[in-house]
Motif scaffolding. Structure first.
Motif, PDB file in Angstrom:
ATOM      1  N   HIS A 525      41.262  37.815  39.460  1.00 56.01           N
ATOM      2  CA  HIS A 525      39.670  39.683  39.680  1.00 56.01           C
ATOM      3  C   HIS A 525      40.898  40.149  40.589  1.00 56.01           C
ATOM      4  O   HIS A 525      41.102  40.018  41.558  1.00 56.01           O
ATOM      5  N   ASN A 526      41.016  41.494  39.368  1.00 58.49           N
ATOM      6  CA  ASN A 526      41.849  43.018  40.310  1.00 58.49           C
ATOM      7  C   ASN A 526      41.258  43.743  40.291  1.00 58.49           C
ATOM      8  O   ASN A 526      40.490  44.210  39.175  1.00 58.49           O
ATOM      9  N   ASN A 528      41.190  46.686  41.962  1.00 61.38           N
ATOM     10  CA  ASN A 528      41.600  47.897  41.593  1.00 61.38           C
ATOM     11  C   ASN A 528      41.189  48.303  40.033  1.00 61.38           C
ATOM     12  O   ASN A 528      41.569  49.490  39.698  1.00 61.38           O
ATOM     13  N   THR A 529      42.096  47.098  38.965  1.00 60.00           N
ATOM     14  CA  THR A 529      41.667  47.555  37.889  1.00 60.00           C
ATOM     15  C   THR A 529      40.694  47.534  36.753  1.00 60.00           C
ATOM     16  O   THR A 529      39.912  47.112  36.202  1.00 60.00           O
ATOM     17  N   GLY A 530      39.989  46.118  37.917  1.00 63.94           N
ATOM     18  CA  GLY A 530      38.630  45.095  36.927  1.00 63.94           C
ATOM     19  C   GLY A 530      39.054  44.343  35.858  1.00 63.94           C
ATOM     20  O   GLY A 530      37.786  44.251  35.020  1.00 63.94           O
ATOM     21  N   GLU A 531      40.426  43.891  35.958  1.00 59.74           N
ATOM     22  CA  GLU A 531      40.785  43.047  34.482  1.00 59.74           C
ATOM     23  C   GLU A 531      41.062  41.840  35.529  1.00 59.74           C
ATOM     24  O   GLU A 531      41.418  41.451  36.799  1.00 59.74           O
ATOM     25  N   SER A 532      40.590  40.416  34.496  1.00 59.55           N
ATOM     26  CA  SER A 532      40.578  39.070  35.322  1.00 59.55           C
ATOM     27  C   SER A 532      41.867  38.846  34.235  1.00 59.55           C
ATOM     28  O   SER A 532      42.686  39.022  33.668  1.00 59.55           O
ATOM     29  N   ARG A 533      42.142  37.916  34.908  1.00 61.00           N
ATOM     30  CA  ARG A 533      43.578  36.344  34.819  1.00 61.00           C
ATOM     31  C   ARG A 533      42.923  35.409  34.820  1.00 61.00           C
ATOM     32  O   ARG A 533      42.583  34.691  35.857  1.00 61.00           O
ATOM     33  N   PHE A 534      44.279  34.471  34.215  1.00 60.00           N
ATOM     34  CA  PHE A 534      44.300  32.834  34.490  1.00 60.00           C
ATOM     35  C   PHE A 534      45.702  32.953  35.165  1.00 60.00           C
ATOM     36  O   PHE A 534      46.540  33.086  34.151  1.00 60.00           O
ATOM     37  N   LEU A 535      45.495  32.248  35.895  1.00 57.77           N
ATOM     38  CA  LEU A 535      46.778  32.210  36.672  1.00 57.77           C
ATOM     39  C   LEU A 535      47.568  30.041  36.811  1.00 57.77           C
ATOM     40  O   LEU A 535      46.219  29.521  36.349  1.00 57.77           O
ATOM     41  N   VAL A 536      48.650  30.322  36.430  1.00 60.57           N
ATOM     42  CA  VAL A 536      49.305  28.314  36.134  1.00 60.57           C
ATOM     43  C   VAL A 536      49.657  28.848  37.345  1.00 60.57           C
ATOM     44  O   VAL A 536      51.236  29.421  37.007  1.00 60.57           O
ATOM     45  N   MET A 537      49.462  28.001  38.530  1.00 64.02           N
ATOM     46  CA  MET A 537      50.947  27.859  39.400  1.00 64.02           C
ATOM     47  C   MET A 537      52.046  26.465  39.205  1.00 64.02           C
ATOM     48  O   MET A 537      50.848  24.986  39.437  1.00 64.02           O
TER      49      MET A 537
END
Length: 576
Positions: A525-526, A528-537
């Protein structure tokens, strides 16, 4: 590495959160309708009545039924108002949320603030591509109160909400649904919180007695039935016996289904045909070879610990009560090996009617580790070993050495156990290896990293359960070469925080594949912007390179534990 008991991790700093005001609590809701299943009394007779006699008999009309229902609705509404007034008195004068750990204005800040449900919604792949081996569903559990708390509230008390990222042929959808527990449904129908919170609702004798009294009156008035469950199922998930369960250790498991369109459906509370009673750990262990599952429950009354297992078909076997556990403690996790189950009796004690919180540290007592055969019928051959300073939260792995004479467990040891529930920002965890020779009683242990970590693909957290990055550990470096065992690291960046990292193997059924041949997935979750992401590493990369970013259409609050379900398993479950 023995795969019987793998988990994940986090670390903590001392930065205090900035207190911000919550939105004003909603005005007291009105109860719009109350169903009354009681039928009006009817009068029958075997004698023949005259027409005059029949005129004297009461006639039950639809208007009469409506009046009865209206009267019942008014009575229950009046009782609800009275009980809510008592709750307000307790929350304002007897046990107000003064401590930061149970103050909603402190706990529900930023991305801890609850969100609404979201039906299956398409997501945007904003960078990279989703690997084909990730076709399936990543589901993560966590607390998300459906109503803003009216009194004390601990982070661990919220209603369970599942957030599912369904991946298929390079596309992703997000779905967020509450686990439809008995507690959730009762309070949703009522329009306000009704059942006392487990961790924040019992703080000292006076508060405990007062809240128990109001809850008892609600039960006697028929507002809820505690035998049907009062837990939140907000901690983790497990797949065994060809079923997927949402888990919280204050209740029984709730079976859930992942629909083909990505939706999440709660099937109901599962007692395994009446063989599982009261509650079960949120961290059962599944043997990947035998497909058996192992679990336990702890209790404030004797026996303080009960061990049990499920066969490969998901059928529960007989309980094994452990009467040799000395005191009731907060036993969150355990470990299994090929032959044994390993329990840790720690310094976090439960005291329902004591002075202060329900669970608190007793630093005078020396922790112990108990080892019992996992196929035991009773505790007669269980052995306990004192391990000073051993207070684990999560286990990572366990195995046997020396022909079965020695058990080895890797776990996260909480060095400042007194801060676990009250000041998580001060909590310090160390990944340690414990070795016990069952025959000689020799106990040794040593840390695997100098960092403040909690699992194996470990999250680096500023405030548990928030994490600011992920590291990969190679345990062999610490034991053989006596050096720092962190071999890869990825920081999310300023203002970005994630949750528990989860490893997904490229070839799940290939025993010859490298242990790190796969991907690490995490919700980030960011702030600063209030947005969420799904990360693949990429788990093999020395920098844990990000290979894909999925932009989520809905903010996902910070939570606890997740699980990845392969597409073929998910499809089979959805067809049931």
């Amino acid at each position: 590495m023995d795969p019987l008991s793998l988990s994940f991790c986090s670390t903590v700093s001392t930065r205090p959160p900035i207190p911000l005001p919550l939105s004003p609590p909603p005005s007291p809701p009105r109860v719009l309708s109350i169903r009354n299943d009681e039928k009006p009394q009817t009068i029958t007779s075997t004698t023949k009545r005259s027409s005059q006699d029949r005129l004297k008999c009461p006639i039950i009309t639809s208007n009469t039924k409506k009046r009865v229902r209206k009267s019942v609705k008014i009575d229950r509404l009046l009782l609800s108002m009275i009980f809510n007034a008592f709750d307000d008195i307790i929350n304002k004068f007897i046990d107000p949320p003064i401590r930061d750990s149970v103050n909603p204005r402190h706990v529900l800040l930023d991305n801890f603030y609850p969100v609404d449900e979201l039906p299956p919604t398409d997501c945007e792949v904003s960078a990279g591509m989703l690997p084909s081996c990730l076709d399936g569903v990543y589901v993560r559990n966590g607390p998300n109160p459906q109503f803003l708390p009216r009194g004390p509230y601990h982070l661990f008390d919220g209603d369970g909400m599942l957030h599912a990222i369904r991946i298929f042929k390079g596309k992703a959808t997000l779905c967020s649904r509450y686990v439809k527990t008995n507690k959730y449904k009762i309070e949703k129908d009522a329009g306000f919180p009704m059942i006392p919170n487990v961790l924040s609702g019992f703080n000292g004798l006076t508060a405990s007695v007062a809240r128990m009294a109001v809850a008892t009156l609600r039960v006697l008035a028929g507002h809820f039935d505690p035998s049907k469950g009062i837990g939140s199922a907000n901690t983790s998930l497990a797949f065994f016996g060809n079923k997927l369960y949402a888990l919280g250790e204050s209740d029984l498991p709730y079976a859930v289904k992942l629909a083909p369109d990505g939706d999440i459906i709660t099937l109901g509370r599962h007692d395994f045909h009446g063989k599982l009673s009261m509650r079960m750990t949120a961290h059962p262990k599944i043997d990947p070879v035998t497909k058996e599952a192992f679990g336990f429950r702890y209790s404030p009354i004797s026996p303080f610990l009960t061990f049990f297992r499920f066969n490969e078909k998901g059928e529960k076997q007989a309980d094994v009560p452990i009467f040799s556990m000395r005191t009731p403690c907060f036993l969150h996790d355990f470990a299994i090996t090929k032959s044994y189950a390993i329990f840790s009796e720690n310094q976090l004690k439960m005291d329902l009617f004591g002075n202060g919180p329900l669970i608190k540290a007793d630093l005078r007592e020396v922790p112990r580790v108990g080892v019992i055969r996992r196929d035991a019928k009773d505790e007669s051959k269980m052995k306990w070993f004192e391990v000073s300073g051993w207070n684990i939260l999560h286990t990572i792995n366990a195995w046997e050495e020396d022909g079965g004479d020695t058990v080895v467990m890797v776990a996260t040891n909480i060095l400042s156990i007194e801060h676990l529930l009250e000041r998580m920002d001060l909590m310090h965890a160390s990944v340690e290896k414990l070795r016990i020779n069952i025959k000689t009683g020799m106990v040794t242990r040593h840390p695997l990293s100098a960092r403040n970590l909690e699992y194996i693909y470990c999250g680096i957290a500023d405030q548990t359960p928030k994490i600011s990055g992920v590291v990969k550990l190679d345990m062999a470096l610490s034991e053989v070469q006596h050096q720092e065992c962190i071999v890869a690291c990825r920081m999310f960046g300023s203002g970005y925080f994630g949750g528990e990292p989860f490893f997904v193997a490229k070839e799940l059924d290939n025993p010859d594949a490298d242990e790190d041949d796969g991907y690490i997935v995490s919700l980030v979750h960011n702030e600063n912007t209030g947005e969420s992401r799904f990360l693949v590493m990429d788990a093999k990369s020395p920098t844990l390179e990000i290979v894909c970013v999925v932009k989520l259409p809905h903010r996902v609050p910070y939570g606890f534990h997740g699980l990845f379900v392969k597409e073929n398993i998910k499809s089979a479950r959805a067809r049931e």
